[in-house]
Motif scaffolding. Sequence first.
Motif, PDB file in Angstrom:
ATOM      1  N   LEU A 435     129.601   7.540  73.931  1.00  0.00           N
ATOM      2  CA  LEU A 435     128.894   8.370  74.916  1.00  0.00           C
ATOM      3  C   LEU A 435     128.103   7.520  75.905  1.00  0.00           C
ATOM      4  O   LEU A 435     128.035   7.849  77.097  1.00  0.00           O
ATOM      5  CB  LEU A 435     127.977   9.362  74.196  1.00  0.00           C
ATOM      6  CG  LEU A 435     128.693  10.537  73.527  1.00  0.00           C
ATOM      7  CD1 LEU A 435     127.763  11.266  72.579  1.00  0.00           C
ATOM      8  CD2 LEU A 435     129.253  11.501  74.585  1.00  0.00           C
ATOM      9  N   ASP A 436     127.534   6.436  75.416  1.00  0.00           N
ATOM     10  CA  ASP A 436     126.820   5.528  76.323  1.00  0.00           C
ATOM     11  C   ASP A 436     127.785   4.903  77.338  1.00  0.00           C
ATOM     12  O   ASP A 436     127.459   4.777  78.525  1.00  0.00           O
ATOM     13  CB  ASP A 436     126.110   4.434  75.532  1.00  0.00           C
ATOM     14  CG  ASP A 436     124.888   4.942  74.769  1.00  0.00           C
ATOM     15  OD1 ASP A 436     124.414   6.057  75.079  1.00  0.00           O
ATOM     16  OD2 ASP A 436     124.422   4.222  73.865  1.00  0.00           O
ATOM     17  N   TYR A 439     128.764   7.475  79.929  1.00  0.00           N
ATOM     18  CA  TYR A 439     127.676   7.704  80.884  1.00  0.00           C
ATOM     19  C   TYR A 439     127.610   6.566  81.909  1.00  0.00           C
ATOM     20  O   TYR A 439     127.472   6.805  83.117  1.00  0.00           O
ATOM     21  CB  TYR A 439     126.348   7.833  80.154  1.00  0.00           C
ATOM     22  CG  TYR A 439     125.202   8.126  81.092  1.00  0.00           C
ATOM     23  CD1 TYR A 439     125.045   9.382  81.672  1.00  0.00           C
ATOM     24  CD2 TYR A 439     124.301   7.123  81.441  1.00  0.00           C
ATOM     25  CE1 TYR A 439     124.020   9.648  82.563  1.00  0.00           C
ATOM     26  CE2 TYR A 439     123.273   7.371  82.331  1.00  0.00           C
ATOM     27  CZ  TYR A 439     123.129   8.634  82.887  1.00  0.00           C
ATOM     28  OH  TYR A 439     122.119   8.880  83.778  1.00  0.00           O
ATOM     29  N   ARG A 445     127.622  12.931  80.462  1.00  0.00           N
ATOM     30  CA  ARG A 445     127.414  12.832  79.026  1.00  0.00           C
ATOM     31  C   ARG A 445     128.042  14.074  78.369  1.00  0.00           C
ATOM     32  O   ARG A 445     127.378  15.087  78.137  1.00  0.00           O
ATOM     33  CB  ARG A 445     125.930  12.710  78.680  1.00  0.00           C
ATOM     34  CG  ARG A 445     125.679  12.229  77.260  1.00  0.00           C
ATOM     35  CD  ARG A 445     124.218  11.883  77.043  1.00  0.00           C
ATOM     36  NE  ARG A 445     123.853  10.594  77.591  1.00  0.00           N
ATOM     37  CZ  ARG A 445     124.040   9.435  76.952  1.00  0.00           C
ATOM     38  NH1 ARG A 445     124.615   9.416  75.776  1.00  0.00           N
ATOM     39  NH2 ARG A 445     123.663   8.294  77.497  1.00  0.00           N
TER      40      ARG A 445
END
Length: 452
Positions: A435-436, A439, A445
Amino acid sequence: MAYNIIFYFTDQQRADTCGCFGQPLDITPNLDRLAGEGVKFDMAFSPQPVCGPCRALFQTGRYATETGCFRNNIMLPGNVKTLADYIEEAGYETAYIGKWHLASDGDLEKPPRIDHTVTAVPRELRGGYTGYWRAADVLEFTSHGYDGYVFDEHDNRVDFKGYRVDCITDLALDFFKVRDKEKPFFMTISHIEPHHQNDRKHYEGPEGSRQRFGNFVLPGDLEALKGDSAEEYPDYLGACASLDENLGRLVQKLKDEGIYDDTVIIFASDHGSHFRTRNLDGHLNGYDDYKRSCHDAAAHVPLVIAGGPFKGGKTVKELVSTESLPKTILALAGVDVGGRMIGENLLDVALGKTDNRPDEVYMQISESRVGRAVRTPDYLYAVYAPGVNGGEAAAAEVYADDFLYDMRTDPFQLNNRAADPSMGAVKEELRGKLLDWIYRAEGARPRIIDGE
């Protein structure tokens, strides 16, 4: 000093076809010698394992989701400053030979609406390259393993007869007859081999490959999963051997010209090949044949950089992404693009400047599904977008578990543990990493849910 830079770029070549990356047969003696002189990256991965999107990234230093080139059959946008733009501004002469694959536009797996696949690529669609040009937009449409044609910088058709790797290399060597010796040069030799020949559904090595490489040893994943590897692997290896023989011709030409010591050679591929062993599951939503997969078979690629500051026969064990090649090439040319391009200067990694550097890579998967993946030294974790066609959408708001492999016990990625309760904590950690990455790369996200 300003180094000459050559990007020797193959198509659909697995890392394990090369001796320096574990191939038991003598397929790549010339590359192996370069690895012994320069730097080899044992764990290099494609950021987008399909031809067009990966090439768009190599020309722009931006993710395929940012440029819009998230699948094949989408042309390079004209409003992005490219690798060629930057390097020509820095005083380099450019040369581009081989496959382009960024000048036609239309739906996936259908005839393009804007079609330069078998005609000359207009100057405004050459990504900023204004110099020597011997290219076809889709080289496998203008040629076969033997014989075909490309176009020059004046839109003239240039026919060739013989094995395609030899002929494309001949066209590259012709550049040295006309180059401006007062300038450094940046040359891309974009081979189509060992990519299969689409209209014949067959890998086309040089004649005799089936006999020459009949004693092949299949890599572990192919030995277990088969696909069409038993039939196709000898020709695949034959194509890889030809690529290496022609790399040797290029090296000899540089030595004959007296410029070998002033030249950096980068050897890499856009992605590998899983030989129809992956994307056979119920999550397939789109199209696949040999790539478009997060598995190492499709994503783990050869990467060797030799010359200039890349020296000493070093081996880099850290994971790196070939998304870093544009930034690295420009750094060699003395151009610091900073945050205007993704990735890192791979020289820093080669020199051991890896403090606070995440030892992981990020992948975007398209066409076979809308997917995302993170690869660490110990794990591969991938997600897919349920119900979303990979040829129609670039991204999604909801993803679900697709694959989770423990590389320590399962190096050939045969046991998917995405639904294994004992991997719950590991999966949560990897989800957070992924997810990081999403992003940072896409400014979104999304949600990730448990797989079906």
